[in-house]
Structure formats: C-alpha cells, structure tokens
Design a protein around this motif. Structure first.
Motif, PDB file in Angstrom:
ATOM      1  N   TRP A   1       0.830  -1.200   0.000  1.00 28.24           N
ATOM      2  CA  TRP A   1       0.000   0.000   0.000  1.00 28.24           C
ATOM      3  C   TRP A   1       0.865   1.250   0.000  1.00 28.24           C
ATOM      4  CZ3 TRP A   1      -4.424  -1.159   4.033  1.00 28.24           C
ATOM      5  CH2 TRP A   1      -5.347  -2.011   3.432  1.00 28.24           C
ATOM      6  N   ARG A   2       1.909   1.242   0.813  1.00 26.07           N
ATOM      7  CA  ARG A   2       2.770   2.422   0.876  1.00 26.07           C
ATOM      8  C   ARG A   2       3.392   2.724  -0.487  1.00 26.07           C
ATOM      9  NH1 ARG A   2       4.885   0.101   5.944  1.00 26.07           N
ATOM     10  NH2 ARG A   2       3.866   1.135   7.695  1.00 26.07           N
ATOM     11  N   LEU A   3       3.865   1.658  -1.170  1.00 26.28           N
ATOM     12  CA  LEU A   3       4.486   1.856  -2.473  1.00 26.28           C
ATOM     13  C   LEU A   3       3.478   2.323  -3.510  1.00 26.28           C
ATOM     14  CD1 LEU A   3       6.761  -1.285  -2.448  1.00 26.28           C
ATOM     15  CD2 LEU A   3       7.553   1.071  -2.543  1.00 26.28           C
ATOM     16  N   VAL A   4       2.280   1.765  -3.460  1.00 28.25           N
ATOM     17  CA  VAL A   4       1.237   2.174  -4.394  1.00 28.25           C
ATOM     18  C   VAL A   4       0.896   3.639  -4.201  1.00 28.25           C
ATOM     19  CG1 VAL A   4      -1.196   1.902  -4.959  1.00 28.25           C
ATOM     20  CG2 VAL A   4       0.255  -0.102  -4.743  1.00 28.25           C
ATOM     21  N   LEU A   5       0.738   4.055  -2.950  1.00 23.50           N
ATOM     22  CA  LEU A   5       0.403   5.441  -2.659  1.00 23.50           C
ATOM     23  C   LEU A   5       1.519   6.374  -3.094  1.00 23.50           C
ATOM     24  CD1 LEU A   5      -1.224   5.008   0.835  1.00 23.50           C
ATOM     25  CD2 LEU A   5      -2.360   5.694  -1.260  1.00 23.50           C
ATOM     26  N   HIS A   6       2.751   5.922  -2.950  1.00 21.99           N
ATOM     27  CA  HIS A   6       3.894   6.744  -3.304  1.00 21.99           C
ATOM     28  C   HIS A   6       3.845   7.151  -4.767  1.00 21.99           C
ATOM     29  CE1 HIS A   6       7.942   8.339  -3.184  1.00 21.99           C
ATOM     30  NE2 HIS A   6       8.303   7.547  -4.169  1.00 21.99           N
ATOM     31  N   ARG A   7       3.411   6.259  -5.638  1.00 19.48           N
ATOM     32  CA  ARG A   7       3.379   6.614  -7.044  1.00 19.48           C
ATOM     33  C   ARG A   7       2.005   7.044  -7.529  1.00 19.48           C
ATOM     34  NH1 ARG A   7      -0.664   3.184  -8.719  1.00 19.48           N
ATOM     35  NH2 ARG A   7      -0.212   1.037  -8.209  1.00 19.48           N
TER      36      ARG A   7
ATOM     37  N   SER B   1      -0.606 -10.776  -5.864  1.00 20.64           N
ATOM     38  CA  SER B   1      -0.798  -9.390  -6.301  1.00 20.64           C
ATOM     39  C   SER B   1       0.088  -8.447  -5.512  1.00 20.64           C
ATOM     40  CB  SER B   1      -2.266  -8.986  -6.138  1.00 20.64           C
ATOM     41  OG  SER B   1      -3.105  -9.803  -6.900  1.00 20.64           O
ATOM     42  N   VAL B   2       0.263  -8.740  -4.223  1.00 29.26           N
ATOM     43  CA  VAL B   2       1.120  -7.906  -3.390  1.00 29.26           C
ATOM     44  C   VAL B   2       2.564  -7.980  -3.867  1.00 29.26           C
ATOM     45  CG1 VAL B   2       2.078  -7.640  -1.066  1.00 29.26           C
ATOM     46  CG2 VAL B   2      -0.372  -7.946  -1.375  1.00 29.26           C
ATOM     47  N   ASP B   3       3.020  -9.175  -4.270  1.00 28.95           N
ATOM     48  CA  ASP B   3       4.381  -9.308  -4.780  1.00 28.95           C
ATOM     49  C   ASP B   3       4.569  -8.457  -6.038  1.00 28.95           C
ATOM     50  OD1 ASP B   3       5.071 -11.019  -2.770  1.00 28.95           O
ATOM     51  OD2 ASP B   3       4.836 -12.847  -3.957  1.00 28.95           O
ATOM     52  N   ILE B   4       3.538  -8.419  -6.882  1.00 31.00           N
ATOM     53  CA  ILE B   4       3.627  -7.603  -8.090  1.00 31.00           C
ATOM     54  C   ILE B   4       3.660  -6.127  -7.731  1.00 31.00           C
ATOM     55  CG2 ILE B   4       2.489  -6.957 -10.244  1.00 31.00           C
ATOM     56  CD1 ILE B   4       1.264  -9.753 -10.294  1.00 31.00           C
ATOM     57  N   LEU B   5       2.739  -5.680  -6.885  1.00 34.42           N
ATOM     58  CA  LEU B   5       2.656  -4.259  -6.538  1.00 34.42           C
ATOM     59  C   LEU B   5       3.855  -3.801  -5.727  1.00 34.42           C
ATOM     60  CD1 LEU B   5      -1.146  -4.031  -5.734  1.00 34.42           C
ATOM     61  CD2 LEU B   5       0.033  -3.067  -7.703  1.00 34.42           C
ATOM     62  N   SER B   6       4.496  -4.718  -5.016  1.00 34.26           N
ATOM     63  CA  SER B   6       5.678  -4.339  -4.248  1.00 34.26           C
ATOM     64  C   SER B   6       6.852  -4.007  -5.157  1.00 34.26           C
ATOM     65  CB  SER B   6       6.065  -5.463  -3.278  1.00 34.26           C
ATOM     66  OG  SER B   6       6.555  -6.594  -3.973  1.00 34.26           O
ATOM     67  N   ARG B   7       6.734  -4.343  -6.446  1.00 32.97           N
ATOM     68  CA  ARG B   7       7.797  -4.013  -7.403  1.00 32.97           C
ATOM     69  C   ARG B   7       7.619  -2.616  -7.980  1.00 32.97           C
ATOM     70  NH1 ARG B   7       9.921  -9.003  -8.993  1.00 32.97           N
ATOM     71  NH2 ARG B   7      11.676  -7.823  -9.831  1.00 32.97           N
ATOM     72  N   SER B   8       6.643  -1.875  -7.469  1.00 32.29           N
ATOM     73  CA  SER B   8       6.336  -0.549  -7.983  1.00 32.29           C
ATOM     74  C   SER B   8       7.121   0.520  -7.233  1.00 32.29           C
ATOM     75  CB  SER B   8       4.836  -0.278  -7.833  1.00 32.29           C
ATOM     76  OG  SER B   8       4.501   1.024  -8.232  1.00 32.29           O
ATOM     77  N   ASN B   9       7.564   1.530  -7.951  1.00 35.72           N
ATOM     78  CA  ASN B   9       8.063   2.742  -7.314  1.00 35.72           C
ATOM     79  C   ASN B   9       7.766   3.925  -8.215  1.00 35.72           C
ATOM     80  OD1 ASN B   9      10.009   2.756  -9.339  1.00 35.72           O
ATOM     81  ND2 ASN B   9      11.706   2.243  -7.994  1.00 35.72           N
ATOM     82  N   SER B  10       8.220   5.118  -7.831  1.00 34.76           N
ATOM     83  CA  SER B  10       7.861   6.311  -8.587  1.00 34.76           C
ATOM     84  C   SER B  10       8.470   6.318  -9.978  1.00 34.76           C
ATOM     85  CB  SER B  10       8.293   7.566  -7.817  1.00 34.76           C
ATOM     86  OG  SER B  10       9.683   7.535  -7.550  1.00 34.76           O
ATOM     87  N   ASP B  11       9.595   5.610 -10.171  1.00 32.43           N
ATOM     88  CA  ASP B  11      10.217   5.556 -11.493  1.00 32.43           C
ATOM     89  C   ASP B  11       9.601   4.479 -12.376  1.00 32.43           C
ATOM     90  OD1 ASP B  11      12.051   7.615 -10.931  1.00 32.43           O
ATOM     91  OD2 ASP B  11      13.382   6.204  -9.907  1.00 32.43           O
ATOM     92  N   ALA B  12       9.101   3.414 -11.768  1.00 33.15           N
ATOM     93  CA  ALA B  12       8.487   2.315 -12.520  1.00 33.15           C
ATOM     94  C   ALA B  12       7.161   1.950 -11.865  1.00 33.15           C
ATOM     95  CB  ALA B  12       9.419   1.115 -12.564  1.00 33.15           C
ATOM     96  N   PRO B  13       6.184   2.872 -11.912  1.00 31.81           N
ATOM     97  CA  PRO B  13       4.922   2.623 -11.200  1.00 31.81           C
ATOM     98  C   PRO B  13       4.068   1.562 -11.863  1.00 31.81           C
ATOM     99  CG  PRO B  13       4.784   4.671 -12.441  1.00 31.81           C
ATOM    100  CD  PRO B  13       6.199   4.184 -12.566  1.00 31.81           C
TER     101      PRO B  13
END
Length: 325
Positions: free
Chosen positions: A130-136, A246-258
C-alpha cells in the motif's frame, strides 16, 4: 458468496454499497470476511461516500500503527455492528484510489482464506505494498506509461503461465537493471501505438547492450486501444491466477516504474516483433563508445525505428527466448 475469491467478494460489496446513502455519522456496511469468521472484515461507506475497510482486532492481539499516507488514513475505533470489538478503520479518501484499494483488500482476503490467519495479521503483509502504491499514485501518469506497462505485464503473464516463480525472478521491475527481464540472458520489452513506421523509445546508452556473458533480445508490441481488450487489472488477475501474489507484483512498484491498477483502459496486442540484438543492431550503445564520450551525459533517450532493425525473428520464437533467459 463467502466461498468466492477475495476480489469477487470486494466487487460484490462495493456494488452493494453503491446505492447506499448513510446519514451523517453512520456507516453502511457489507460483510466480506471468511465464512468461518464473516464479521471479521467488512467494507463500509460513510455519509461522504468514502469507502472504509473495517478489520476486527482479535482477542490477545495488540494494536499497531498503520501509516500509509494522508489519502489512506487508518485509526483504531469502535463501529456499530462489530460486537464491541476494537476495529482498524482504513479510509479510502480519494475516489481515484478505489480500484487499487479494492485489489489489495481482495489480496488480503485471499491470504486469509489460504492461511486461516486473522485478517489483521494478513493486513500487515500488504501494508508495504500500500505504501508503495500510494507513493506513485499521487503522481499523474501518462497513458503512454500504461501502454508500456501493458506490454511488460503481457510478457510477465506468459512467463508466469509456465513457471510463476521463475517469472518473478526474471522480471526486474523497479530493481534498476537495464533490461526488463534478466537471468543469464536478457529481454527488453518496448511498445508502440502507431500503425506506420513503428518507433520505440530507448532509454540510456546501456539498454541495447547485452548483459555480461549473455545475449539480448528485443520484444516489441503494438498496443491498440480495444473496447473488447484487456485492462491492466485483467492482466494482474491472470498473473495472480498463475500463482503470483498481487502484493508481490505491486511491491515491485516505485515512482520511477509505477504499476498502475487500471480498470478502464482496454488494450489488445495488434502486432508483435522480436529481434536478436546482435553486434550490428543499430542504436546508441555504450559498448561502441569511449568512456569519455559518456562522461557528464544523463537523461539520454532516443527513438529506434523498427523497420531499420536487422535480425528480426518470428514472434512465435518468443516462448523459446523466454525459456532461455
């Protein structure tokens, strides 16, 4: 309904809440917990039409902090209808976040069904995502990025259908590698939307250089908007069905690769091209330059015209390339 997947239960609850108009200070609720503890989890809607996740605190479990940003505030409280127990109330403040919120709640419910653990315990496991998703999510994202993500997830889904563990190991996502998929050999994925003279964007001087002691292929997809096509969420659901969290996939998200959980834009693959990136492949490549040529250079980006590229393979060879990564 309690035997359905988490995503199905969340969708049904949201549909049930849609026509509700709670009075000030009240919640309309829809129970979505596991069949053996149905009241443990609920979705709710308040008088401002905001969606809440309500999770009961089991006996003997201490309260904890859940800090996931201003658009997803959380607090411990008591809500009518929860048998007097303390509950964690997570509020989805922004309407644009509801799809992502629903996806992660569904993942939490699937974890509860699989492990039998209390929902509040599984909730801890999705907090980082959730934190990573919100970040981007708080940043605007162009349609071109969503098109690029569609191409990348298309390859991930094809790999996951064969070996989900290997697929996630090969997919580099936010890891900062020069290529999208890499084990010993590498695959770079690019997308385009034009029908004539297709061109893809290459980022940096290293993206067309193969990895050390390995080979490089370039897979390109023409992505068409298609009302009968797939959404990003459809692809995520397919990958999840192959055994990837799904969490494993979303955990690969950041602001550069959302990773954008989108349920509106629908796409289909109109054309696939596959190339072996050999020594004669065109483009700016660090291996062809002196170290001094790149000194002080940053933000390099250039267009690559695919019709000018040699060593084109049959798109049917992509499974072989993926198996050889």
């Amino acid at each position: 309904m309690m035997n359905d997947s988490g995503r199905v239960r969340v969708a049904a609850a949201l549909a049930n809440l849609a026509p509700k108009r709670p009075s000030a200070g009240q919640y309309a609720q829809s129970i979505i917990g596991p069949f053996y503890r149905p009241h443990e989890v609920a979705l709710a809607k308040d008088s401002f039409e905001r969606i809440h996740l309500l999770v009961e605190l089991p006996d003997g479990v201490k309260k904890f902090d859940l800090s996931v940003g201003e658009v997803l505030p959380a607090q411990w409280t008591s809500v009518q209808g929860t048998h007097g127990r303390e509950i964690l109330d997570v509020t989805c403040v922004e309407e644009w976040l509801v799809d992502t919120f629903a996806s992660l709640v569904g993942e939490m419910l699937d974890r509860v069904d699989a492990t039998g653990h209390h929902a509040v315990d599984e909730l801890r496991e999705v907090i980082d995502a959730w934190r990573l998703v919100l970040h981007r999510q708080v940043k605007s994202v162009s349609k071109s990025h969503i098109v690029g993500l569609f191409g990348e997830l298309t390859v991930l889904e094809r790999m996951a259908a064969v070996d989900p563990t290997r697929a996630m190991k090969a997919w580099r996502g936010k890891d900062g590698y020069r290529h999208d998929f890499y084990l010993t050999n590498a695959l770079e994925v690019k997308t385009y939307t034009t029908l004539n003279s297709p061109q893809v964007s290459i980022h940096g001087a290293y993206q067309l250089d193969p990895p050390p002691s390995g080979s490089l292929h370039l897979a390109t997809f023409r992505v068409d908007e298609d009302p009968n096509g797939l959404t990003i969420q459809d692809l995520l659901d397919r990958i999840h069905a192959h055994g990837v969290s799904s969490v494993d996939i979303l955990s690969r998200s950041n602001s550069d690769a959302p990773i954008i959980v989108d349920e509106e834009l629908r796409f289909s693959i109109g054309e696939e091209r596959l190339y072996f990136v050999g020594p004669d492949f065109p483009g700016v490549r660090a291996s062809r330059l002196r170290e001094a040529d790149l000194q002080g250079v940053s933000g390099l980006k250039f267009g690559l015209h695919l019709d000018a590229c040699p060593d084109k393979l049959s798109s049917s060879d992509l499974p072989v390339v993926l198996a050889a990564l």
